[in-house]
Each structure stands twice: as structure tokens, then as C-alpha cells.
Write an enzyme that holds these catalytic residues in place. Structure first.
Site, mmCIF file in Angstrom:
data_model
loop_
_atom_site.group_PDB
_atom_site.id
_atom_site.type_symbol
_atom_site.label_atom_id
_atom_site.label_comp_id
_atom_site.label_asym_id
_atom_site.label_seq_id
_atom_site.Cartn_x
_atom_site.Cartn_y
_atom_site.Cartn_z
ATOM 1 N N GLY A 10 -4.099 -3.465 2.052
ATOM 2 C CA GLY A 10 -4.737 -2.924 2.914
ATOM 3 C C GLY A 10 -6.242 -2.766 3.246
ATOM 4 N N LEU A 12 -8.811 -1.220 2.037
ATOM 5 C CA LEU A 12 -9.627 -1.254 0.656
ATOM 6 C C LEU A 12 -9.458 -2.415 -0.101
ATOM 7 C CD1 LEU A 12 -12.135 0.256 -1.110
ATOM 8 C CD2 LEU A 12 -10.167 1.859 -1.510
ATOM 9 N N ASP A 37 5.879 -1.048 -5.552
ATOM 10 C CA ASP A 37 5.843 0.155 -4.493
ATOM 11 C C ASP A 37 5.884 1.209 -5.598
ATOM 12 O OD1 ASP A 37 6.943 2.397 -3.538
ATOM 13 O OD2 ASP A 37 9.154 1.525 -2.860
ATOM 14 N N TYR A 62 -0.264 6.431 1.931
ATOM 15 C CA TYR A 62 0.415 6.834 3.434
ATOM 16 C C TYR A 62 -0.883 7.397 4.175
ATOM 17 C CZ TYR A 62 3.171 8.449 7.451
ATOM 18 O OH TYR A 62 3.547 8.552 8.679
ATOM 19 N N THR A 102 -9.581 11.820 -0.185
ATOM 20 C CA THR A 102 -10.163 11.711 1.017
ATOM 21 C C THR A 102 -10.778 13.178 1.283
ATOM 22 O OG1 THR A 102 -9.252 11.916 3.539
ATOM 23 C CG2 THR A 102 -7.756 12.637 1.721
ATOM 24 N N ASP A 103 -11.903 13.041 2.417
ATOM 25 C CA ASP A 103 -12.538 14.253 2.940
ATOM 26 C C ASP A 103 -11.293 15.256 3.589
ATOM 27 O OD1 ASP A 103 -12.042 12.413 4.870
ATOM 28 O OD2 ASP A 103 -13.579 13.156 6.313
ATOM 29 N N TYR A 143 -1.115 14.977 5.884
ATOM 30 C CA TYR A 143 -1.916 13.974 5.185
ATOM 31 C C TYR A 143 -2.723 14.634 3.986
ATOM 32 C CZ TYR A 143 -5.369 10.504 4.164
ATOM 33 O OH TYR A 143 -6.243 9.573 3.639
ATOM 34 N N LYS A 147 -2.199 14.262 0.074
ATOM 35 C CA LYS A 147 -3.407 13.649 -0.923
ATOM 36 C C LYS A 147 -3.992 14.585 -1.888
ATOM 37 C CE LYS A 147 -5.333 10.050 -0.411
ATOM 38 N NZ LYS A 147 -4.811 8.886 -1.221
ATOM 39 N N TRP A 168 -13.958 8.481 6.259
ATOM 40 C CA TRP A 168 -14.239 7.641 7.523
ATOM 41 C C TRP A 168 -14.399 6.246 7.236
ATOM 42 C CZ3 TRP A 168 -17.892 10.160 11.654
ATOM 43 C CH2 TRP A 168 -17.559 11.638 11.858
HETATM 44 N N1 NAP Z 1 -8.989 4.591 6.188
HETATM 45 C C1 NAP Z 1 -9.843 5.938 5.987
HETATM 46 O O1 NAP Z 1 -10.587 6.204 6.854
HETATM 47 C C2 NAP Z 1 -9.895 6.715 4.962
HETATM 48 C C3 NAP Z 1 -10.574 7.679 4.585
HETATM 49 C C4 NAP Z 1 -10.557 8.655 3.351
HETATM 50 C C5 NAP Z 1 -9.776 8.096 2.507
HETATM 51 N N2 NAP Z 1 -9.071 7.011 2.613
HETATM 52 C C6 NAP Z 1 -8.273 6.621 1.432
HETATM 53 O O2 NAP Z 1 -8.403 5.534 1.064
HETATM 54 C C7 NAP Z 1 -7.431 4.788 0.391
HETATM 55 C C8 NAP Z 1 -7.429 3.257 1.097
HETATM 56 O O3 NAP Z 1 -7.268 3.502 2.277
HETATM 57 P P1 NAP Z 1 -7.128 2.159 3.480
HETATM 58 O O4 NAP Z 1 -8.012 2.431 4.590
HETATM 59 O O5 NAP Z 1 -7.454 0.915 2.476
HETATM 60 O O6 NAP Z 1 -5.658 2.291 3.733
HETATM 61 P P2 NAP Z 1 -4.722 1.372 4.591
HETATM 62 O O7 NAP Z 1 -5.169 0.030 5.236
HETATM 63 O O8 NAP Z 1 -3.551 2.085 5.380
HETATM 64 O O9 NAP Z 1 -3.893 0.546 2.980
HETATM 65 C C9 NAP Z 1 -2.805 1.363 2.666
HETATM 66 C C10 NAP Z 1 -2.042 0.443 1.707
HETATM 67 O O10 NAP Z 1 -1.305 1.222 0.965
HETATM 68 C C11 NAP Z 1 0.084 0.465 0.728
HETATM 69 N N3 NAP Z 1 1.184 1.127 0.695
HETATM 70 C C12 NAP Z 1 1.917 2.315 1.467
HETATM 71 N N4 NAP Z 1 2.890 2.452 0.849
HETATM 72 C C13 NAP Z 1 3.082 2.179 -0.509
HETATM 73 C C14 NAP Z 1 3.766 2.063 -1.553
HETATM 74 N N5 NAP Z 1 4.858 3.007 -1.600
HETATM 75 N N6 NAP Z 1 3.518 1.518 -2.536
HETATM 76 C C15 NAP Z 1 2.272 0.374 -2.489
HETATM 77 N N7 NAP Z 1 1.609 0.402 -1.481
HETATM 78 C C16 NAP Z 1 2.040 1.144 -0.525
HETATM 79 C C17 NAP Z 1 0.238 -0.171 2.361
HETATM 80 O O11 NAP Z 1 1.057 -1.407 2.116
HETATM 81 P P3 NAP Z 1 1.991 -1.745 3.339
HETATM 82 O O12 NAP Z 1 1.027 -2.083 4.614
HETATM 83 O O13 NAP Z 1 2.578 -2.752 3.030
HETATM 84 O O14 NAP Z 1 3.030 -0.468 3.707
HETATM 85 C C18 NAP Z 1 -1.310 -0.559 2.810
HETATM 86 O O15 NAP Z 1 -1.543 -2.023 2.386
HETATM 87 C C19 NAP Z 1 -6.067 5.504 0.759
HETATM 88 O O16 NAP Z 1 -5.993 6.586 -0.682
HETATM 89 C C20 NAP Z 1 -6.726 6.597 1.573
HETATM 90 O O17 NAP Z 1 -5.841 7.609 1.689
HETATM 91 C C21 NAP Z 1 -8.971 6.355 3.813
#
Ligand code: NAP
Length: 305
Positions: A10, A12, A37, A62, A102-103, A143, A147, A168
């Protein structure tokens, strides 16, 4: 020190991967969803038995905020059950869990019965320094709710956790608002962007640095038990999505007609917080951090795309 990263493919996960060369004393284990998983408890135990990590950074989630409204079971399975499984396996292996939240655990207007956001002043009514870790969460969508339930599951099971709430998130990796804006600017002459939701952009690489710093400074954790808990992290400053887009185009020298619009003119299946600026006083004090302004971090990121 072994640090295991879930959701490694993902945004991060990739941001953490991009800085590992700076930390030669750490063995990083990157587990993509195909290897680990987090919804499969047996899979979690097998992986922990193999690597016996000192730290687990859970970036897996998710994250499809709007889609979650139609797939609540799937969002719950990953964001809540997955977090619970990791807390259980961390307890068994005495592993410190760093979990990203998350916020979106905060609603637009109310926390603990107090209205937070004054649309005219663009400030929360209670404090001009943003939402604190102790404010009562009040998610308004699937969501955010899943969370929040993930946070609670961890807190009920295992003491040695850091829950880092962020907002964000963007970077040169994966899909995010910054990349969407750059793509749309290459396809259109005019763009309309929401101007009445206020928050703080977070460069994923800055977040990655902080996560590793927490691992490094809390190694030998008996000394810092009191520091486990919930922390906010984003870059400094605040803006609307419109102002974020404007800064992206300014810094990139892109000429495009940008129109500010209200949330009501851009309805989405999931409601977004109108105000979600996070107060970072706690994380800065405990881990002795200084945090960069969002515009400076944006510049660093834009140099890479
Ligand atoms: N992006 C934002 O703006 C934002 C804001 C606030 C907080 N966050 C939090 O920051 C964290 C990182 O976000 P991100 O932007 O890096 O998200 P991301 O790019 O969507 O990455 C999430 C990853 O989780 C994996 N995943 C999904 N289901 C899974 C499972 N059952 N077991 C293991 N891996 C699984 C996905 O893999 P696959 O693609 O292979 O399914 C993906 O690689 C998350 O906790 C998110 O809630 C994000």
C-alpha cells in the site's frame, strides 16, 4: 530489532520501504496481503512464528471510504477483525503494535456534545489547535466506524500499542488526492474542488519516518510503558481540499482554472469530516519531534513525481 510491516504494497507500506536504507540496525519484514492476510488469524500466527518481530506496523486497511458504505462487512473484517487478530498475535509474541488510524473517527461537528467547527471562522469552536487524542470519537461513516472499532479492539486486548491517527495521506506511491489532481489537470482545463472541509495533508514518507522513530526510541520498551497509547500525526498547518489542490498546481507550475465548491455541490456516499485538523502536541512532546509544514513536505514529494 525486527520490524514487520503489514499491507506492505500500500501507499504507507511503500513509503516505509523507501526509507529503510537509513536504518541498517533494523531487520524489516515487508508482508503484502498475499503473504499476510490480517483477517486470517492462523496466517497471523504462522507469520509471527516465522519472524518473531519486536514491532509490527499495521498499515493494512480497507481504505475505500465511499465503497465501504456498500461493503460494511468487508470493511469491518479488515479494519476491525484484522486489527483484533494483530493485537492477539502481538500479545502472544510480546510484540509492540503500531497501528495506523484516521481522522475519520471524528464527525464533522460534534465530539462529546461540543460543536467543533465554525464554518465562517474555519476554526473548531472548542480549540484553535485541533482535535486532541482525548476528544471523544464520533465517526459518521462505515470506514470511520470500522477504524474506531479496530482501535477499541486493540485497546481491549493488548497494552503495548501505539495507535497513530493521521489524515489526508498522499505521496509518490499508490492512489491519493495529489496524484488524482495531477492526473485530472492533464485531462481538463477546469477543476472544481471542495473548499469547506478543513484538514491537514500528511506526506506518507514523513509519517513513515515518525513510525520508525517511535520503534527506535521505544526499543527496550519496559522503560516507556507509560508512553503507549493514541497519538495524532499529520504535517503542520491546515487547509481545505481546494487550497491543497491550489498549492499542488502552484508548486508544479500548472495552469488550470480551479473553482472552490461546497461539500453539498459534490455529494459522496460517505460523509467527510468538515474539520479534522489534528493537534500534535502529544506526539511532539513524547518523541521530541519537530514536524514540517504541509507545504514544505508537499514540495519534497512533488520533486519525486
Ligand atoms: N490514505 C489516507 O488518506 C489515510 C488517511 C488517514 C488514515 N489512513 C490510514 O493509513 C493506513 C495506510 O493507508 P494507505 O494510504 O497506505 O492505504 P492503501 O494504499 O489503501 O494500502 C492499504 C493496504 O492494505 C492492504 N490490505 C487490505 N486488506 C488486507 C488484508 N486483509 N490483509 C493484509 N493487507 C491488506 C492492501 O493490500 P491489497 O492492495 O493487496 O489488497 C493495501 O496494500 C491505513 O490504516 C489507513 O486507514 C489513510
Amino acid at each position: 530489532m525486527v520490524v514487520l510491516i503489514t499491507g506492505a504494497n500500500g501507499q504507507l507500506g511503500n513509503a516505509i520501504r523507501s526509507i529503510v536504507d537509513k536504518y541498517s540496525s533494523i531487520d524489516f519484514v515487508f508482508c503484502a496481503s498475499t503473504e499476510l492476510d490480517i483477517t486470517n488469524k492462523k496466517n497471523c500466527f504462522t507469520i509471527f512464528e516465522k519472524y518473531n518481530p519486536n514491532y509490527c506496523i499495521n498499515t493494512a486497511a480497507y481504505t475505500a471510504v465511499d465503497k465501504a458504505e456498500n461493503e460494511p462487512e468487508k470493511a469491518f473484517d479488515i479494519n476491525t477483525n484484522g486489527a483484533q487478530n494483530l493485537a492477539e498475535v502481538c500479545k502472544e509474541y510480546n510484540t509492540i503494535l503500531l497501528h495506523i488510524s484516521t481522522d475519520f473517527v471524528f464527525d464533522a461537528y460534534f465530539s462529546n456534545g461540543i460543536a467543533y467547527y465554525d464554518r465562517e471562522l474555519r476554526l473548531p469552536l472548542k480549540s484553535k489547535f485541533g482535535l486532541q487524542e482525548t476528544d471523544v470519537p464520533f465517526p459518521s461513516g462505515v470506514y470511520g466506524l470500522t477504524k474506531l472499532q479496530g482501535e477499541q479492539a486493540i485497546q481491549n486486548i493488548w497494552d503495548k500499542y501505539y495507535i497513530i491517527r493521521t489524515s489526508w495521506v498522499y505521496s509518490e506511491f499508490g492512489n491519493n488526492f495529489m496524484k488524482t489532481m495531477l492526473r485530472l489537470a492533464s485531462e481538463r482545463d477546469t477543476l472544481s474542488v471542495v473548499d469547506d472541509q478543513i484538514g491537514t495533508p500528511t506526506y506518507a514518507v514523513d509519517l513513515a519516518e515518525i513510525l520508525i522513530k517511535i520503534c527506535v526510541t521505544s526499543n527496550g520498551f519496559e522503560k516507556v510503558v507509560a508512553n503507549f497509547g493514541i497519538y495524532n500525526f499529520s504535517n503542520e498547518g491546515s487547509c481545505s481540499w481546494y487550497e491543497f489542490a491550489k498549492e499542488i498546481f502552484n508548486q508544479k507550475g500548472i495552469n488550470i482554472k480551479l473553482k472552490p465548491i461546497s461539500t453539498s455541490a459534490y455529494p459522496t456516499p460517505a460523509k467527510r469530516p468538515a474539520y479534522s485538523v489534528l493537534d500534535k502536541t502529544k506526539i511532539k512532546a513524547v518523541f521530541n519531534l519537530s514536524i514540517q509544514d504541509w507545504k514544505i513536505s508537499l514540495l519534497k514529494c512533488l520533486q519525486k513525481v
